[in-house]
Design a protein around this motif. Sequence first.
Motif, mmCIF file in Angstrom:
data_model
loop_
_atom_site.group_PDB
_atom_site.id
_atom_site.type_symbol
_atom_site.label_atom_id
_atom_site.label_comp_id
_atom_site.label_asym_id
_atom_site.label_seq_id
_atom_site.Cartn_x
_atom_site.Cartn_y
_atom_site.Cartn_z
ATOM 1 N N ASP A 2 -64.420 -22.655 27.592
ATOM 2 C CA ASP A 2 -64.679 -23.499 28.760
ATOM 3 C C ASP A 2 -65.223 -24.822 28.249
ATOM 4 O OD1 ASP A 2 -67.227 -22.213 28.070
ATOM 5 O OD2 ASP A 2 -67.986 -23.185 29.881
ATOM 6 N N VAL A 3 -65.208 -25.849 29.087
ATOM 7 C CA VAL A 3 -65.571 -27.188 28.624
ATOM 8 C C VAL A 3 -67.045 -27.294 28.268
ATOM 9 C CG1 VAL A 3 -63.687 -28.337 29.833
ATOM 10 C CG2 VAL A 3 -65.880 -27.978 31.011
ATOM 11 N N ALA A 4 -67.865 -26.379 28.782
ATOM 12 C CA ALA A 4 -69.289 -26.400 28.458
ATOM 13 C C ALA A 4 -69.613 -25.597 27.207
ATOM 14 C CB ALA A 4 -70.102 -25.870 29.636
ATOM 15 N N GLY A 5 -68.649 -24.828 26.717
ATOM 16 C CA GLY A 5 -68.877 -24.035 25.518
ATOM 17 C C GLY A 5 -69.750 -22.822 25.740
ATOM 18 N N THR A 6 -69.654 -22.226 26.935
ATOM 19 C CA THR A 6 -70.471 -21.048 27.235
ATOM 20 C C THR A 6 -69.704 -19.736 27.101
ATOM 21 O OG1 THR A 6 -69.962 -21.192 29.600
ATOM 22 C CG2 THR A 6 -71.911 -22.361 28.822
ATOM 23 N N VAL A 7 -68.369 -19.806 27.145
ATOM 24 C CA VAL A 7 -67.524 -18.620 26.988
ATOM 25 C C VAL A 7 -66.342 -18.981 26.105
ATOM 26 C CG1 VAL A 7 -66.222 -16.788 28.132
ATOM 27 C CG2 VAL A 7 -68.120 -17.879 29.334
ATOM 28 N N VAL A 43 -58.056 -15.344 31.109
ATOM 29 C CA VAL A 43 -58.638 -16.420 31.920
ATOM 30 C C VAL A 43 -59.469 -15.832 33.067
ATOM 31 C CG1 VAL A 43 -58.083 -18.330 33.488
ATOM 32 C CG2 VAL A 43 -56.894 -18.120 31.290
ATOM 33 N N SER A 44 -58.968 -14.790 33.702
ATOM 34 C CA SER A 44 -59.707 -14.142 34.785
ATOM 35 C C SER A 44 -61.040 -13.592 34.289
ATOM 36 C CB SER A 44 -58.873 -13.016 35.395
ATOM 37 O OG SER A 44 -59.586 -12.335 36.400
ATOM 38 N N ALA A 45 -61.032 -12.963 33.114
ATOM 39 C CA ALA A 45 -62.269 -12.421 32.547
ATOM 40 C C ALA A 45 -63.265 -13.527 32.233
ATOM 41 C CB ALA A 45 -61.958 -11.611 31.291
ATOM 42 N N MET A 46 -62.768 -14.665 31.765
ATOM 43 C CA MET A 46 -63.648 -15.803 31.500
ATOM 44 C C MET A 46 -64.236 -16.333 32.800
ATOM 45 S SD MET A 46 -61.529 -17.837 28.522
ATOM 46 C CE MET A 46 -62.831 -19.071 28.259
ATOM 47 N N ARG A 47 -63.413 -16.455 33.834
ATOM 48 C CA ARG A 47 -63.903 -16.973 35.114
ATOM 49 C C ARG A 47 -64.899 -16.016 35.756
ATOM 50 N NH1 ARG A 47 -58.046 -19.499 36.829
ATOM 51 N NH2 ARG A 47 -58.415 -21.560 35.900
ATOM 52 N N VAL A 55 -67.378 -19.430 34.690
ATOM 53 C CA VAL A 55 -66.828 -20.726 34.267
ATOM 54 C C VAL A 55 -65.606 -21.084 35.106
ATOM 55 C CG1 VAL A 55 -67.649 -20.340 31.932
ATOM 56 C CG2 VAL A 55 -65.284 -19.782 32.490
ATOM 57 N N GLN A 56 -65.298 -22.366 35.154
ATOM 58 C CA GLN A 56 -64.155 -22.831 35.909
ATOM 59 C C GLN A 56 -63.145 -23.558 35.025
ATOM 60 O OE1 GLN A 56 -63.370 -22.115 39.081
ATOM 61 N NE2 GLN A 56 -65.188 -20.784 39.094
ATOM 62 N N GLU A 57 -63.561 -24.681 34.440
ATOM 63 C CA GLU A 57 -62.617 -25.490 33.660
ATOM 64 C C GLU A 57 -62.475 -24.920 32.253
ATOM 65 O OE1 GLU A 57 -61.588 -30.164 32.627
ATOM 66 O OE2 GLU A 57 -63.409 -29.649 33.733
ATOM 67 N N ILE A 58 -61.274 -24.483 31.930
ATOM 68 C CA ILE A 58 -60.987 -23.815 30.659
ATOM 69 C C ILE A 58 -59.932 -24.614 29.910
ATOM 70 C CG2 ILE A 58 -59.984 -21.727 29.629
ATOM 71 C CD1 ILE A 58 -61.164 -20.178 32.019
#
Length: 269
Positions: free
Chosen positions: A132-137, A157-161, A165-168
């Motif tokens: 993600d753009v924040a570098g959290t996942v 992507v679903s697991a990351m969201r 997080v949103q922007e990947i």
Amino acid sequence: MKPDSKDLTALAPFPVVLPSWQHAPATVRAFTTTRHGGVSLGPYGDATGSAGLNLGDHVNDNLAAVKQNRDKLNRQLPSDVIFLSQVHGNIILNAADLVVGNTNIGDAVLSTQAGQVCAVLTADCLPVLFTDVAGTVVAAAHAGWRGLAGGVLQNTVSAMRNKGVQEIIAWLGPAIGPQEFEVGRDVLDAFAAQVPGMQTYFKAKASQDGSEKYLADLYGLARKLLNDIGVSQVAGGERCTVTEVGQFYSYRRDGVSGRMASLIWIAPD
């Protein structure tokens, strides 16, 4: 603490391919290994007959050599890699749940913990690295055509969201290129139900026996699938494991082949 550096090309004692993505968070590290820099011999070596960095322990290479190669890789990482048992499916695992010595069946792995490495092995299949753009996942996915058709990227992507997080952003690592991946009608049919306009990514190819053959574009299919679920920043897709003999292992090209690793992690403080 093991070494960690933004300049992975200077850090690693073996050649690596760095993601070509822009806007990646400064805290994220990622690379793909090549066939150079290890101790494996024969078809698991490099293209010149010298030793190679095969990281696959399921390809009939000498297991002692594979262990040496993996140890060399792990010395450059903040944590030792626990590789998945990849089955060309769509199961996503959390790196925190992986256990050394267990089977750990899955084709993608994600992490929210700094210093925890996510990795997949490939030799023509498509490795996809995510952050993600924040570098959290962060996450790594193994996406051959079966995995792509089966939804491995969407599930990742679903697991990351689900972690909030949103922007990947994604990077398509070295894989078989669109001029080399010859497939039959079964592969085209596997994508027909889920990829509108998928014919764009399959070009008819003449065959000697008269059967239907196509050249499939894994990179194009992956971009389309990611774009359709809102991942618009997709980099990579310029390499070809088959034609770049000097750089990459290729099962399609050689039959007996080693494996590269694509890895991503959040740098520890």
